[in-house]
Design an enzyme around this catalytic site. Structure first.
Site, PDB file in Angstrom:
ATOM      1  N   HIS A  46      -1.150  -0.515  -9.729  1.00  8.75           N
ATOM      2  CA  HIS A  46      -1.899  -1.490  -8.641  1.00  8.75           C
ATOM      3  C   HIS A  46      -2.397  -2.664  -9.420  1.00  8.75           C
ATOM      4  O   HIS A  46      -3.560  -2.997  -9.434  1.00  8.75           O
ATOM      5  CB  HIS A  46      -2.867  -0.462  -7.829  1.00  8.75           C
ATOM      6  CG  HIS A  46      -3.299  -1.474  -6.322  1.00  8.75           C
ATOM      7  ND1 HIS A  46      -3.597  -0.579  -5.279  1.00  8.75           N
ATOM      8  CD2 HIS A  46      -2.945  -2.621  -6.124  1.00  8.75           C
ATOM      9  CE1 HIS A  46      -4.051  -1.436  -4.399  1.00  8.75           C
ATOM     10  NE2 HIS A  46      -3.435  -2.663  -5.212  1.00  8.75           N
TER      11      HIS A  46
ATOM     12  N   GLU B 284      -4.068   6.858  -4.848  1.00  9.49           N
ATOM     13  CA  GLU B 284      -4.418   6.417  -6.154  1.00  9.49           C
ATOM     14  C   GLU B 284      -5.747   6.902  -6.702  1.00  9.49           C
ATOM     15  O   GLU B 284      -6.601   7.154  -5.774  1.00  9.49           O
ATOM     16  CB  GLU B 284      -4.459   4.953  -5.749  1.00  9.49           C
ATOM     17  CG  GLU B 284      -3.128   4.269  -5.624  1.00  9.49           C
ATOM     18  CD  GLU B 284      -3.156   2.960  -5.385  1.00  9.49           C
ATOM     19  OE1 GLU B 284      -4.258   2.036  -5.616  1.00  9.49           O
ATOM     20  OE2 GLU B 284      -2.321   2.204  -4.852  1.00  9.49           O
TER      21      GLU B 284
ATOM     22  N   ARG C 296       0.753  -1.164  -0.034  1.00  9.68           N
ATOM     23  CA  ARG C 296      -0.046   0.092   0.086  1.00  9.68           C
ATOM     24  C   ARG C 296       0.921   1.290   0.136  1.00  9.68           C
ATOM     25  O   ARG C 296       2.019   1.290   0.693  1.00  9.68           O
ATOM     26  CB  ARG C 296      -1.019   0.095   1.217  1.00  9.68           C
ATOM     27  CG  ARG C 296      -2.221  -1.058   1.241  1.00  9.68           C
ATOM     28  CD  ARG C 296      -3.016  -0.552   0.206  1.00  9.68           C
ATOM     29  NE  ARG C 296      -4.368  -1.431   0.199  1.00  9.68           N
ATOM     30  CZ  ARG C 296      -4.292  -2.459  -0.448  1.00  9.68           C
ATOM     31  NH1 ARG C 296      -3.413  -2.829  -1.279  1.00  9.68           N
ATOM     32  NH2 ARG C 296      -5.597  -3.421  -0.296  1.00  9.68           N
TER      33      ARG C 296
END
Ligand code: GLV
Length: 329
Positions: free
Chosen positions: A291, A273, A244
């Site tokens: 991601h 993000e 993360r």
């Protein structure tokens, strides 16, 4: 425990077609045909009506949303393993069970981590861009030199399923394995992985060539890698993050990269993000991915199967197998 024939199940994003089809067979299921992430008001509306909410990491399941949930909402069956976007304490206070999808995306995420461990020191993305730009002038003894992986030291933060899967792969590439984890691994696992445990993260950071972040994002791991710790890594060290974005202080990482404080970075995740700091885009020694660590057809179907199993077992009156217990992550 609940016993509901066809729980009203609201799924916030598109999931693989086969998973949606099975959910529609088993549950009174509603889907998000547009796949646009829902605004908080739409999430609130769903939480007000559902027995089961199936969110994913792009949804903020915060204390406000949980407070506003209707009396029917008893299960949040997350599509994904990370649950940092869900306020677990608020859910527990309202007796709402939270489940996730562990185990089925371990190997895919470890593959992507290994791909970045190889790509950044060996300048894979730069080389590819050079070829596509039509700027490659042919082989030369000093062209596109990167750094060797073999016999380097890999430091892994977070030695859970994914960290261990990364270690197994990395061993095959001749890296030595170092790790920092809340709990030390059993001797047999350490021996199998040839892994050295570092109780003090700072000590490990000064001894490694590549750092891979594989721990969950929690209150304790927010900005675990900050400016001070980045400074402990040497100028030759590469940082890889497939966990993360919030675990790394991204502004400090950018400043460190710009100053040549570390050799490069491979990032699959970001603090905000899908916004990417434009200064990262300007750096050649950084590989940036969207991601996609768990983005395989097989993995996403398996995640869907887990979500379905958790809902079905819960709706039949049993404890769902992947219940996330606070303090566990
Ligand atoms: C992906 O990042 C997940 O948490 O499943």
């Amino acid at each position: 425990m609940a016993q509901i024939e066809r729980p009203r199940t609201i799924v916030t994003r598109r999931v693989p077609a086969a998973v949606e089809a099975r959910m529609a067979e088993l549950f009174d299921a509603e889907f998000n045909a547009s796949d646009e992430p829902w605004a908080p008001e739409r999430l609130h509306e769903a939480a007000a009506r559902a027995d089961v909410l199936v969110p994913t990491l792009t949804d903020e399941i915060d204390a406000d949303l949980i407070a506003a949930a209707g009396p029917r909402l008893r299960l949040i069956a997350n599509f994904g393993v990370g649950v940092d976007h869900i306020d677990l304490a608020a859910a527990r206070a309202k007796n709402i069970i939270v489940t996730n999808t562990p185990g089925v995306l371990t190997e895919d995420t470890a593959d992507m981590t290994m791909a970045l461990i190889l790509s950044v020191p060996r300048r894979l993305a730069e080389g590819e861009k050079l070829v596509r730009a039509g700027e490659w002038g042919g082989w030369s003894p000093t062209g596109m030199l990167g750094h060797r992986i073999n016999r380097k030291a890999l430091g892994i933060i977070g030695m859970g399923r994914i960290g261990q899967a990364v270690a197994r792969r990395a061993r095959g590439f001749g890296l030595s394995i170092h790790y920092h984890n809340r709990h030390r691994l059993p001797d047999a696992v350490e021996a199998e992985l040839g892994a050295t445990h570092w109780p003090d993260l700072d000590d490990m950071l000064t001894e490694i060539d590549i750092l891979s972040i594989n721990c969950p994002y929690t209150r304790e791991t927010r900005h675990l890698i900050d400016a001070r710790r980045l400074a402990l890594l040497g100028r030759e060290v590469y940082l890889i993050n497939t966990s993360r974005g919030e675990i790394v202080d991204e502004a400090a990482l950018v400043a460190t990269l710009e100053a040549g404080g570390i050799a490069g970075a491979g990032l699959d995740v970001y603090e905000d993000e899908p916004v990417i700091d434009p200064r990262l885009l300007a750096l050649d020694n950084v590989v940036l991915l969207p991601h996609m660590g768990s983005a395989t057809y097989e993995g996403r179907e398996a995640m869907g199967d887990k979500v379905i199993a958790n809902i079905r077992i819960w709706a039949d009156g049993h404890r769902p197998p992947d219940q996330v217990l606070e303090g566990w992550i």
